[in-house]
Design an enzyme around this catalytic site. Structure first.
Site, PDB file in Angstrom:
ATOM      1  N   SER A 143      -7.001  -2.385   1.583  1.00 45.75           N
ATOM      2  CA  SER A 143      -7.235  -1.758   0.544  1.00 45.75           C
ATOM      3  C   SER A 143      -7.825  -2.812  -0.565  1.00 45.75           C
ATOM      4  O   SER A 143      -7.808  -2.597  -1.894  1.00 45.75           O
ATOM      5  CB  SER A 143      -6.195  -1.031  -0.266  1.00 45.75           C
ATOM      6  OG  SER A 143      -5.682   0.079   0.880  1.00 45.75           O
ATOM      7  N   ASP A 174     -15.371  -1.288   8.803  1.00 48.08           N
ATOM      8  CA  ASP A 174     -16.228  -1.889   7.746  1.00 48.08           C
ATOM      9  C   ASP A 174     -17.354  -2.432   7.995  1.00 48.08           C
ATOM     10  O   ASP A 174     -17.075  -3.522   8.578  1.00 48.08           O
ATOM     11  CB  ASP A 174     -15.441  -2.107   6.359  1.00 48.08           C
ATOM     12  CG  ASP A 174     -14.304  -1.420   6.094  1.00 48.08           C
ATOM     13  OD1 ASP A 174     -14.484   0.024   5.968  1.00 48.08           O
ATOM     14  OD2 ASP A 174     -13.190  -1.703   5.369  1.00 48.08           O
ATOM     15  N   ASN A 193      -9.632  -0.691  10.491  1.00 46.24           N
ATOM     16  CA  ASN A 193      -8.326  -0.215  10.057  1.00 46.24           C
ATOM     17  C   ASN A 193      -7.890   0.848  10.991  1.00 46.24           C
ATOM     18  O   ASN A 193      -8.554   1.856  11.426  1.00 46.24           O
ATOM     19  CB  ASN A 193      -8.607   0.344   8.675  1.00 46.24           C
ATOM     20  CG  ASN A 193      -7.569   0.928   7.999  1.00 46.24           C
ATOM     21  OD1 ASN A 193      -6.722   1.210   8.701  1.00 46.24           O
ATOM     22  ND2 ASN A 193      -7.424   0.791   6.500  1.00 46.24           N
ATOM     23  N   GLY A 240      -6.723   5.529   5.573  1.00 49.41           N
ATOM     24  CA  GLY A 240      -6.261   6.539   4.626  1.00 49.41           C
ATOM     25  C   GLY A 240      -6.758   7.945   4.721  1.00 49.41           C
ATOM     26  O   GLY A 240      -7.887   8.162   5.183  1.00 49.41           O
ATOM     27  N   GLU A 264     -13.891  -5.653   9.057  1.00 48.16           N
ATOM     28  CA  GLU A 264     -12.663  -5.425   9.666  1.00 48.16           C
ATOM     29  C   GLU A 264     -12.366  -4.097  10.294  1.00 48.16           C
ATOM     30  O   GLU A 264     -13.277  -3.195  10.031  1.00 48.16           O
ATOM     31  CB  GLU A 264     -11.533  -5.859   8.346  1.00 48.16           C
ATOM     32  CG  GLU A 264     -11.820  -4.807   7.351  1.00 48.16           C
ATOM     33  CD  GLU A 264     -10.938  -5.172   6.172  1.00 48.16           C
ATOM     34  OE1 GLU A 264      -9.731  -4.185   6.008  1.00 48.16           O
ATOM     35  OE2 GLU A 264     -11.162  -6.117   5.511  1.00 48.16           O
ATOM     36  N   ARG A 320     -11.205   3.022  11.675  1.00 46.32           N
ATOM     37  CA  ARG A 320     -12.428   3.013  10.672  1.00 46.32           C
ATOM     38  C   ARG A 320     -13.039   1.338  10.480  1.00 46.32           C
ATOM     39  O   ARG A 320     -12.038   0.743  10.327  1.00 46.32           O
ATOM     40  CB  ARG A 320     -12.098   3.530   9.252  1.00 46.32           C
ATOM     41  CG  ARG A 320     -13.306   3.922   8.447  1.00 46.32           C
ATOM     42  CD  ARG A 320     -13.006   3.991   7.015  1.00 46.32           C
ATOM     43  NE  ARG A 320     -12.608   2.756   6.226  1.00 46.32           N
ATOM     44  CZ  ARG A 320     -11.435   2.398   5.794  1.00 46.32           C
ATOM     45  NH1 ARG A 320     -10.563   3.320   5.757  1.00 46.32           N
ATOM     46  NH2 ARG A 320     -11.403   1.296   5.390  1.00 46.32           N
ATOM     47  N   GLU A 379       0.650  -1.106  -0.001  1.00 48.32           N
ATOM     48  CA  GLU A 379       0.011  -0.045  -0.075  1.00 48.32           C
ATOM     49  C   GLU A 379       0.749   1.178  -0.029  1.00 48.32           C
ATOM     50  O   GLU A 379       0.379   2.298   0.400  1.00 48.32           O
ATOM     51  CB  GLU A 379      -0.899  -0.138   1.070  1.00 48.32           C
ATOM     52  CG  GLU A 379      -2.051  -1.164   1.149  1.00 48.32           C
ATOM     53  CD  GLU A 379      -2.979  -1.056   2.396  1.00 48.32           C
ATOM     54  OE1 GLU A 379      -3.778  -0.352   2.219  1.00 48.32           O
ATOM     55  OE2 GLU A 379      -2.871  -2.021   3.333  1.00 48.32           O
ATOM     56  N   TYR A 437      -9.815   4.366  -4.865  1.00 48.81           N
ATOM     57  CA  TYR A 437      -8.741   5.431  -4.846  1.00 48.81           C
ATOM     58  C   TYR A 437      -8.618   6.362  -5.970  1.00 48.81           C
ATOM     59  O   TYR A 437      -8.154   7.258  -6.151  1.00 48.81           O
ATOM     60  CB  TYR A 437      -7.341   4.933  -4.457  1.00 48.81           C
ATOM     61  CG  TYR A 437      -7.523   4.207  -3.129  1.00 48.81           C
ATOM     62  CD1 TYR A 437      -7.443   4.971  -2.044  1.00 48.81           C
ATOM     63  CD2 TYR A 437      -7.141   2.788  -2.834  1.00 48.81           C
ATOM     64  CE1 TYR A 437      -7.600   4.353  -0.770  1.00 48.81           C
ATOM     65  CE2 TYR A 437      -7.282   2.257  -1.697  1.00 48.81           C
ATOM     66  CZ  TYR A 437      -7.394   2.923  -0.692  1.00 48.81           C
ATOM     67  OH  TYR A 437      -7.357   2.362   0.572  1.00 48.81           O
TER      68      TYR A 437
END
Length: 339
Positions: free
Chosen positions: A159, A270, A286, A290, A284, A268, A30, A229
């Site tokens: 990602s 999901d 994070n 990002g 999951e 964050r 990443e 992205y």
């Protein structure tokens, strides 16, 4: 209808934050996204008067942070080496406070299998799964999960890298090979058909608070690396447009999931909402989200009253250590085994 969350902008004196390193780049899969995130964070902090500087750990020894007098680090690294506890442990050794979760929580959150085991233990809903180490085991997992579609992905990547949506047993071998290119441990997970959402958590005055939920509408339901992205085809709805009770339930669950892993600072989560039952399932978490122009934490924070620049400063004020030990680095540098 409940009153929308509004967060007061940070009032800290930028000079009190000291010399700040924005860590980005790295050598994970990443790296490209990390450079985009870090560049944005660096510019934002500098615009607010923070003495912030770029630092790429893949190009310089991490010890340079101490030698050059850095007092805090904003971690904008993504993937392995950046959000799996590795750089966090190095910063603990250097005794330089950093943004995001500590060593243990970062390591646990990076491993989707460990995350889901802990969530299930704490009563946090998450889709059924199995971890596999061969194409044959992947086929067995497809049969075991007994659902029309499964997701095959690396257990320790982000990602959507190496991810495949599998609808037939014959697709398992290729899906496994792709995922295994990124991690020796591969996860097969029940696919939840329904609304795709994400919800950031931000620590405010030492307490985790859920920000507004974002509902994601990707082309053909394919929220992959490209659509995350590099295109403007994915639509993000914040406010989410979900029923108030659904949004509140998601927010309570993501705070619970954050605490279950011992996270701090921000994250964050999901979440999928089953289109039939409307039950949420957490996929999951994070711990180094990002911060690009397409990123979701800044989008949600904006709805809660924080600009991108204000969010960056706020996160920097939450920089901390797992355990602050006065004089530890100096003692270790002298070779004192008791430090």
């Amino acid at each position: 209808m409940s009153t929308p969350l509004q967060i007061a902008p940070p009032t800290v004196d930028p000079k009190s934050l000291g010399k700040v390193a924005v860590l980005f780049g790295g050598d994970s899969a990443e790296r490209e996204i990390s450079i985009m995130s870090g560049t944005g964070v660096l510019k934002a902090l500098q615009s607010q008067g923070v003495d912030a500087h770029a630092f790429d750990p893949s190009e310089r020894p991490i010890e340079d942070l101490r030698k050059e007098g850095f007092e805090r680090c904003f971690i904008a690294l993504h993937g392995r080496g950046g959000e799996d506890g590795t750089v966090q442990s190095e910063l603990e050794w250097l005794q330089i406070p950093y943004t995001g979760s500590g060593v243990k929580a970062s390591s646990q959150a990076m491993d989707k299998d460990v995350t889901k085991l802990m969530w299930r233990y704490k009563g946090v809903p998450t889709p059924a799964w199995r971890t596999v180490k061969s194409a044959a085991e992947c086929e067995e997992a497809f049969d075991y999960l007994e659902c029309p579609t499964i997701i095959v992905k690396p257990a320790r990547e982000g990602s959507s890298i190496g991810l495949t949506k599998v609808t037939d047993r014959s697709q398992c071998a290729a899906a496994y090979v792709l995922a295994a290119q990124h991690d020796e441990e591969v996860m097969c997970e029940e696919f939840i058909d329904g609304d795709e959402t994400t919800c950031p958590v931000l620590e405010i005055n030492g307490e985790p608070v859920a920000l507004p939920v974002i509902r994601i509408a990707a082309p053909d339901g394919n929220y992959d690396y490209q659509n995350k992205y590099f295109t403007d085809d994915t639509k993000y709805h914040c406010p989410s447009g979900l029923p108030e009770d659904e949004e509140e339930r998601i927010q309570k669950l993501v705070v619970k999931s954050f605490k279950a892993l011992g996270c701090r600072g921000w994250a964050r989560v999901d979440v999928m909402i089953d289109k039939v039952t409307r039950e949420p399932s957490l996929l999951e978490i994070n711990t180094a989200p990002g911060m690009t122009s397409h990123s979701l934490v800044p989008m949600s924070a904006r709805v809660a009253g924080l600009s991108y620049e204000q969010l960056c400063v706020h996160l920097l004020t939450t920089a901390a250590l797992d355990r602050e030990i006065p004089g530890m680095y100096e003692a270790m540098s002298r070779g004192n085994p008791t430090a």
